[in-house]
Scaffold this motif. Structure first.
Motif, PDB file in Angstrom:
ATOM      1  N   THR A   6      34.216   3.917  -5.490  1.00  0.00           N
ATOM      2  CA  THR A   6      35.497   3.358  -5.083  1.00  0.00           C
ATOM      3  C   THR A   6      35.705   3.700  -3.614  1.00  0.00           C
ATOM      4  OG1 THR A   6      36.728   5.301  -5.790  1.00  0.00           O
ATOM      5  CG2 THR A   6      36.557   3.500  -7.353  1.00  0.00           C
TER       6      THR A   6
ATOM      7  N   GLU B 127      29.841   8.224  -7.952  1.00  0.00           N
ATOM      8  CA  GLU B 127      30.025   8.298  -9.415  1.00  0.00           C
ATOM      9  C   GLU B 127      31.114   7.327  -9.865  1.00  0.00           C
ATOM     10  OE1 GLU B 127      30.330  12.341 -10.975  1.00  0.00           O
ATOM     11  OE2 GLU B 127      29.526  13.050  -9.077  1.00  0.00           O
ATOM     12  N   ALA B 128      31.059   6.127  -9.336  1.00  0.00           N
ATOM     13  CA  ALA B 128      32.033   5.092  -9.688  1.00  0.00           C
ATOM     14  C   ALA B 128      33.463   5.550  -9.439  1.00  0.00           C
ATOM     15  CB  ALA B 128      31.849   4.655 -11.140  1.00  0.00           C
ATOM     16  N   GLY B 129      33.606   6.389  -8.452  1.00  0.00           N
ATOM     17  CA  GLY B 129      34.937   6.866  -8.089  1.00  0.00           C
ATOM     18  C   GLY B 129      35.320   8.160  -8.753  1.00  0.00           C
ATOM     19  N   LEU B 130      34.508   8.651  -9.662  1.00  0.00           N
ATOM     20  CA  LEU B 130      34.832   9.888 -10.367  1.00  0.00           C
ATOM     21  C   LEU B 130      34.217  11.112  -9.693  1.00  0.00           C
ATOM     22  CD1 LEU B 130      34.305   8.667 -14.049  1.00  0.00           C
ATOM     23  CD2 LEU B 130      36.465   8.957 -12.845  1.00  0.00           C
ATOM     24  N   GLY B 131      33.477  10.865  -8.641  1.00  0.00           N
ATOM     25  CA  GLY B 131      32.784  11.975  -7.997  1.00  0.00           C
ATOM     26  C   GLY B 131      33.483  12.440  -6.731  1.00  0.00           C
ATOM     27  N   THR B 132      32.680  12.778  -5.770  1.00  0.00           N
ATOM     28  CA  THR B 132      33.204  13.264  -4.501  1.00  0.00           C
ATOM     29  C   THR B 132      32.782  12.319  -3.378  1.00  0.00           C
ATOM     30  OG1 THR B 132      31.240  14.658  -4.311  1.00  0.00           O
ATOM     31  CG2 THR B 132      33.205  15.663  -5.251  1.00  0.00           C
TER      32      THR B 132
ATOM     33  N   TYR C  28      48.791  10.548   2.559  1.00  0.00           N
ATOM     34  CA  TYR C  28      48.657   9.347   1.742  1.00  0.00           C
ATOM     35  C   TYR C  28      47.227   9.183   1.272  1.00  0.00           C
ATOM     36  CZ  TYR C  28      46.720   6.996   5.877  1.00  0.00           C
ATOM     37  OH  TYR C  28      45.957   6.651   6.960  1.00  0.00           O
ATOM     38  N   ASN C  29      47.090   8.387   0.248  1.00  0.00           N
ATOM     39  CA  ASN C  29      45.773   8.171  -0.360  1.00  0.00           C
ATOM     40  C   ASN C  29      45.809   6.800  -1.024  1.00  0.00           C
ATOM     41  OD1 ASN C  29      43.305   8.302  -1.542  1.00  0.00           O
ATOM     42  ND2 ASN C  29      43.735  10.086  -2.815  1.00  0.00           N
ATOM     43  N   ILE C  30      45.062   5.881  -0.489  1.00  0.00           N
ATOM     44  CA  ILE C  30      45.103   4.510  -0.974  1.00  0.00           C
ATOM     45  C   ILE C  30      43.717   4.128  -1.458  1.00  0.00           C
ATOM     46  CG2 ILE C  30      45.615   2.120  -0.385  1.00  0.00           C
ATOM     47  CD1 ILE C  30      47.076   3.333   2.122  1.00  0.00           C
ATOM     48  N   THR C  31      43.629   3.831  -2.716  1.00  0.00           N
ATOM     49  CA  THR C  31      42.371   3.308  -3.239  1.00  0.00           C
ATOM     50  C   THR C  31      42.397   1.793  -3.086  1.00  0.00           C
ATOM     51  OG1 THR C  31      42.193   5.096  -4.831  1.00  0.00           O
ATOM     52  CG2 THR C  31      40.907   3.115  -5.265  1.00  0.00           C
TER      53      THR C  31
ATOM     54  N   GLY D 203      39.827  -0.128  -4.107  1.00  0.00           N
ATOM     55  CA  GLY D 203      39.120  -0.764  -5.210  1.00  0.00           C
ATOM     56  C   GLY D 203      37.666  -0.355  -5.323  1.00  0.00           C
ATOM     57  N   ASN D 204      36.982  -1.041  -6.207  1.00  0.00           N
ATOM     58  CA  ASN D 204      35.567  -0.743  -6.424  1.00  0.00           C
ATOM     59  C   ASN D 204      34.730  -1.191  -5.232  1.00  0.00           C
ATOM     60  OD1 ASN D 204      35.998   0.276  -9.022  1.00  0.00           O
ATOM     61  ND2 ASN D 204      36.005  -1.783  -9.881  1.00  0.00           N
TER      62      ASN D 204
ATOM     63  N   PRO E  52      32.317  14.464 -14.462  1.00  0.00           N
ATOM     64  CA  PRO E  52      32.336  13.939 -13.088  1.00  0.00           C
ATOM     65  C   PRO E  52      32.675  15.023 -12.067  1.00  0.00           C
ATOM     66  CG  PRO E  52      33.460  12.439 -14.572  1.00  0.00           C
ATOM     67  CD  PRO E  52      33.162  13.667 -15.367  1.00  0.00           C
ATOM     68  N   SER E  53      31.993  14.950 -10.956  1.00  0.00           N
ATOM     69  CA  SER E  53      32.145  16.016  -9.962  1.00  0.00           C
ATOM     70  C   SER E  53      33.500  15.976  -9.260  1.00  0.00           C
ATOM     71  CB  SER E  53      31.020  15.926  -8.931  1.00  0.00           C
ATOM     72  OG  SER E  53      31.044  14.670  -8.268  1.00  0.00           O
ATOM     73  N   GLY E  54      34.200  14.870  -9.374  1.00  0.00           N
ATOM     74  CA  GLY E  54      35.501  14.790  -8.716  1.00  0.00           C
ATOM     75  C   GLY E  54      36.618  15.482  -9.457  1.00  0.00           C
TER      76      GLY E  54
ATOM     77  N   SER F 103      53.505  17.130   1.477  1.00  0.00           N
ATOM     78  CA  SER F 103      52.836  15.938   1.981  1.00  0.00           C
ATOM     79  C   SER F 103      51.474  15.689   1.364  1.00  0.00           C
ATOM     80  CB  SER F 103      52.699  16.019   3.507  1.00  0.00           C
ATOM     81  OG  SER F 103      51.821  17.060   3.872  1.00  0.00           O
TER      82      SER F 103
ATOM     83  N   VAL G  85      49.783  12.203  -4.130  1.00  0.00           N
ATOM     84  CA  VAL G  85      48.978  11.161  -3.498  1.00  0.00           C
ATOM     85  C   VAL G  85      47.715  10.851  -4.314  1.00  0.00           C
ATOM     86  CG1 VAL G  85      49.831  11.636  -1.203  1.00  0.00           C
ATOM     87  CG2 VAL G  85      47.813  12.838  -2.009  1.00  0.00           C
TER      88      VAL G  85
ATOM     89  N   TRP H 165      43.834  13.252 -12.691  1.00  0.00           N
ATOM     90  CA  TRP H 165      42.905  13.367 -13.810  1.00  0.00           C
ATOM     91  C   TRP H 165      43.657  13.832 -15.052  1.00  0.00           C
ATOM     92  CZ3 TRP H 165      37.543  12.571 -13.648  1.00  0.00           C
ATOM     93  CH2 TRP H 165      37.014  12.326 -12.375  1.00  0.00           C
TER      94      TRP H 165
ATOM     95  N   THR I 233      40.222   5.407 -11.258  1.00  0.00           N
ATOM     96  CA  THR I 233      39.903   5.585  -9.845  1.00  0.00           C
ATOM     97  C   THR I 233      40.236   4.363  -9.008  1.00  0.00           C
ATOM     98  OG1 THR I 233      37.664   4.805 -10.214  1.00  0.00           O
ATOM     99  CG2 THR I 233      38.045   7.168 -10.403  1.00  0.00           C
ATOM    100  N   THR I 234      40.509   3.257  -9.652  1.00  0.00           N
ATOM    101  CA  THR I 234      40.805   2.061  -8.871  1.00  0.00           C
ATOM    102  C   THR I 234      42.294   1.826  -8.739  1.00  0.00           C
ATOM    103  OG1 THR I 234      40.741   0.648 -10.826  1.00  0.00           O
ATOM    104  CG2 THR I 234      38.673   0.988  -9.644  1.00  0.00           C
ATOM    105  N   SER I 235      43.089   2.691  -9.316  1.00  0.00           N
ATOM    106  CA  SER I 235      44.532   2.508  -9.292  1.00  0.00           C
ATOM    107  C   SER I 235      45.166   3.478  -8.308  1.00  0.00           C
ATOM    108  CB  SER I 235      45.116   2.761 -10.684  1.00  0.00           C
ATOM    109  OG  SER I 235      46.509   2.827 -10.631  1.00  0.00           O
ATOM    110  N   ASN I 236      46.243   3.046  -7.726  1.00  0.00           N
ATOM    111  CA  ASN I 236      47.010   3.955  -6.879  1.00  0.00           C
ATOM    112  C   ASN I 236      48.180   4.569  -7.635  1.00  0.00           C
ATOM    113  OD1 ASN I 236      45.676   3.862  -4.296  1.00  0.00           O
ATOM    114  ND2 ASN I 236      46.213   1.708  -4.268  1.00  0.00           N
TER     115      ASN I 236
END
Lengths: 224, 574
Positions: free
Chosen positions: A77, A102-107, A213-216, A218-219, B234-236, B270, B274, B278, B295-298
């Motif tokens: 992601t 990792e499909a966004g689940l990693g680092t 802030y943190n904006i995803t 998408g994939n 998952p490592s995150g 701050s 954000v 999990w 992971t694709t959602s805000n």
């Protein structure tokens, strides 16, 4: 006959849709299947990729073969995060475009940091915003780059070398809407629609004027 | 040799994979066939003996221990060829027969050992009892086509598929991993045909031994061992650290469901709220056994709930973006449904009739199971335009069908009748609120007010002199429980805990069924299970990898202790 013709058209459309818009080229009634589309844009989706050709589809043509495999193999992601000190008259901080493995689940496998600072007033219309500014991106710095991920990805905006060059010096407008409670939305001004839109989670700590802030977005994918 | 010593010998034999130890120990009332096919009606089959280290049946059962024949796990031993029965003792009634070695096959000539129908176990010299388990590998006749795979959506779950070749009364999984006890899945109908079950409760990257149990007439027929290995967590996902755990003080629950935000790194608000967020389940050793993150959602996720109308969980996706709830079983296969919830704010709760209660646009709303939304109560209408209607809490009290909402800016908690929308009570600041006893108490930037099953009010609150924006510090915050005198409109302190940690935001407190209190410090990243006398039974910390100020760590959200993961994997709304 008309029904049969419609059925054929429907079949052709269905095939086209099922095949990721397999492009049947040619316009004869017995046209052969179209050639495969362009390479899939993302990793691992070969075969589904392919854009419609320019020719009109043959009415009985078979679906074209799939495109060749896209270029990037690892699911991820992408997005943008940042921190800044902000008040009604100034904005100074950084933005970091990231790719998370990792499909966004990693680092992070890629992080590109830009300095971000106010350069002018933002367009009007940021309703309920605590502040809004036009800011400029400068000084790109590669913070993380695992196995060259920063230079082989389909992130939007592009953050490979060419993308970083394009972003450097670019200007955009952003604001912050803190309507309720702690933590609300970072707003951005969309030049195309000339509208302010909420783009993702943010938190502006008023006592310290610190914005996070943190904006995803998408994939995405990276690596070859 | 005493009976206890005899048992010890048996246990050692088992622990050392000493071949097909027959029904190791007999229970006082007679147990199932000894491991190697106890001297019941069946011989052999229990096999798995390691001929070099054990002789079938030689270790016999102790009638006192009653754990007949768990049998050896001879890794390389072949199945006992004739599966000799116990020579000196038989399993008790609760004993189970031995099972085959991992590679051993059932006895070639012996039939599957099973509890002797005429067993009279429990006498020391008794024969096998009546409820024993079939010999090792005996279940292989019932099962074919076994596969063990990793659930691609949750790496820590193994999926076991098989064909039930012979119908059984019930089927279930029996599984274990290094250092674990033997765990089981829920028994299901053992009809012939395709079956699927899930291995839950295993940490990531862990080898698991699985057996399929076919239960027929009270006898468990277990297959040989099958192996699987869970995928990596998952490592995150932020890693929890168990700072302390005292099983003698903690509740019986083995796992904890909760949320954590993988952000932080500063000493102000701050860098919180954000994301990403999990949802996790950890065991008491802090090992993650289940996880979820969009992971694709805000959106923000911090208030998972256990369904009251089925065996699944609710996950909120709030604050920004496309707001919704995900209703799902742990396997995310048996049941999974995303429901759009326009305007969803920070908090949700669920009811026994499957409704969702939530805050949205300054209102308490209810979405029933059919998806119909109604406004239960409008903060703006009730309290006016100037009232800060942001709430950090929606907690349903089934006892009187009221809902508690916590408004941290005005330091007030409102208890609202779910049916009528009437305000039942106001706690905290302001005219009309209940008085405190002692009067030194107040609510200050409070979170997660809730009514306990005992009818008391619990809340996480900053102390009076430390409102929102105060510098972090110890002994500035409390988890407090009040008795409620509705006639006198008074809250009287019943219990409180002032600790060394600090939640700049969030914080929760719950009273557990055993009397313990489960609390968290929100942005402080610390979760505690406290005894009523304020001892720490369990302490977990989600530390921040960017040290700034140890009062600020990974923000933790709602957490729940759990004793049965399969109760979260049963199915959707009923």
């Amino acid at each position: 006959m008309r029904r049969a013709f419609a059925l054929v058209i429907s079949l052709a459309l269905a095939l086209a849709m099922a095949g990721g818009i397999a492009c049947s080229s040619g316009d004869s009634v017995t046209g052969t299947g179209g050639s495969g589309g362009a390479a899939g844009a993302t990793a691992g989706t070969g075969g589904s990729g392919g854009n419609a050709g320019t020719g009109s589809g043959g009415t009985t043509g078979a679906a074209g073969s799939g495109g060749t495999s896209g270029g990037f193999v690892n699911a991820a992601t992408c997005g943008e995060r940042g921190m800044a000190t902000v008040n009604a008259t100034s904005y100074s901080g950084y933005a970091e475009f990231f790719i998370i493995g990792e499909a966004g689940l990693g680092t992070d496998v890629c992080a590109i940091r830009f300095n971000v600072a106010r350069v002018g007033a933002a367009p009007a219309g940021c309703t309920n915003c605590n502040w809004s500014h036009q800011v400029q991106f400068t000084n790109p710095t590669v913070m993380t780059n695992v196995d060259g991920a920063c230079d082989a990805n389909d992130a939007i905006p592009a953050i490979d070398a060419a993308g970083r060059a394009a972003l450097t010096g670019s200007k955009s407008s952003r604001g912050f809407s803190k309507i309720t409670g702690h933590g609300d939305e970072l707003m951005k001004y969309d030049d195309a629609t000339q509208m302010w839109i909420g783009v993702g989670r943010g938190n502006w700590d008023e006592p310290t004027n610190m914005l996070g802030y943190n904006i995803t977005t998408g994939n995405c994918s990276y690596g070859r | 040799m005493t009976l206890r010593a005899l048992c010890l010998v048996s246990c050692i034999a088992v622990a050392t994979a000493a071949g097909c130890s027959p029904g190791d120990t007999g229970g006082p009332s007679g147990a199932g066939g000894a491991a190697a096919g106890a001297s019941g009606t069946g011989n052999g089959g229990s096999g798995g003996s390691n001929p070099t280290t054990g002789t079938a049946g030689s270790t016999g059962g102790s009638p006192q221990a009653g754990s007949g024949g768990t049998g050896g796990d001879a890794a390389t031993g072949s199945g006992g060829t004739i599966g000799g029965g116990a020579t000196t003792g038989a399993g008790g009634t609760t004993g189970s027969a031995g099972r085959g070695g991992t590679t051993g096959s059932a006895g070639t000539t012996g039939t599957a050992g099973r509890g002797g129908a005429s067993g009279t176990g429990g006498t020391g010299t008794g024969t096998a009892g009546t409820t024993g388990t079939a010999g090792a590998g005996a279940g292989d006749d019932y099962v074919s086509g076994v596969t063990v795979t990793v659930n691609s959506m949750v790496n820590t779950i193994l999926i076991v598929n098989w064909t039930q070749a012979k119908a059984a009364d019930q089927v279930l999984l029996e599984f274990s991993f290094a250092g674990s006890s033997v765990m089981t899945s829920r028994a299901a109908a053992g009809t012939a045909g395709a079956h699927k079950d899930f291995v839950l409760g295993v940490p990531g990257s862990t080898a698991v031994t699985v057996r399929i149990v076919s239960r027929v007439g009270g006898v468990d027929y277990k297959t040989r061992d099958y192996m699987g290995t869970t995928g990596a967590v998952p490592s995150g996902l932020p890693k929890p650290t168990v700072m302390s755990y005292d099983a003698t003080l903690a509740g019986p629950e083995r796992w904890m469901l909760g949320t954590v935000e993988a952000a932080g790194g500063c000493a102000n608000s701050s860098c919180y709220f954000v994301g990403p967020y999990w949802v996790y389940i950890m065991d008491r050793m802090g090992r993650i056994v289940w996880y979820y993150s969009d992971t694709t959602s805000n959106a923000a996720t911090s208030m998972p709930r256990i369904a009251r109308d089925g065996e699944y969980i609710w996950i909120d996706k709030a604050r920004t973006g496309t707001r919704s709830v995900l209703k799902t079983t742990l396997d995310r296969m048996t049941y999974s449904q995303t429901v759009s919830v326009p305007g969803l704010g920070d908090s949700i709760d669920v009811t026994t009739d499957g409704s969702l209660l939530y805050d949205a646009n300054n209102e308490l709303r209810e979405m029933n199971k059919a998806g119909t939304i109604r406004t239960v109560w409008s903060c703006r209408t009730a309290l006016g335009a100037s009232y800060n209607c942001y709430t950090n809490t929606v907690n349903w009290n089934p006892a009187d069908d009221t809902v508690l909402m916590s408004f941290p800016e005005p330091n007030q908690v409102r208890q609202i009748n779910r049916q009528t929308g009437a305000i039942v009570a106001t706690y905290g600041d302001g005219a009309g609120s209940y008085a405190f006893s002692p009067t030194t108490w107040s609510l200050e930037w409070q979170h997660y007010a809730n009514i306990t099953p005992q009818g008391t009010l619990m809340v996480s609150t900053h102390l009076s002199n430390f409102p929102e924006g105060s510098a972090a510090g110890a002994n500035q915050h409390a988890f407090v429980e009040f008795t409620i005198d509705r006639t006198a409109m008074r809250l009287t302190e019943k219990w409180s805990y002032v600790g060394a940690f600090w939640p700049e935001s969030r914080g929760e407190t719950h009273r557990q069924a055993n009397g313990n209190i489960l609390v968290n410090y929100g942005t402080g990243g610390v979760i505690l299970e406290l005894t009523p006398d304020k001892k720490i039974a369990f302490q977990v910390k989600f530390d921040n990898t960017t040290p700034t100020n140890d009062f600020f760590n990974r923000m933790v959200g709602h957490q729940i202790l759990i004793n049965d993961l399969y109760a979260l994997n049963g199915g959707g709304p009923k």
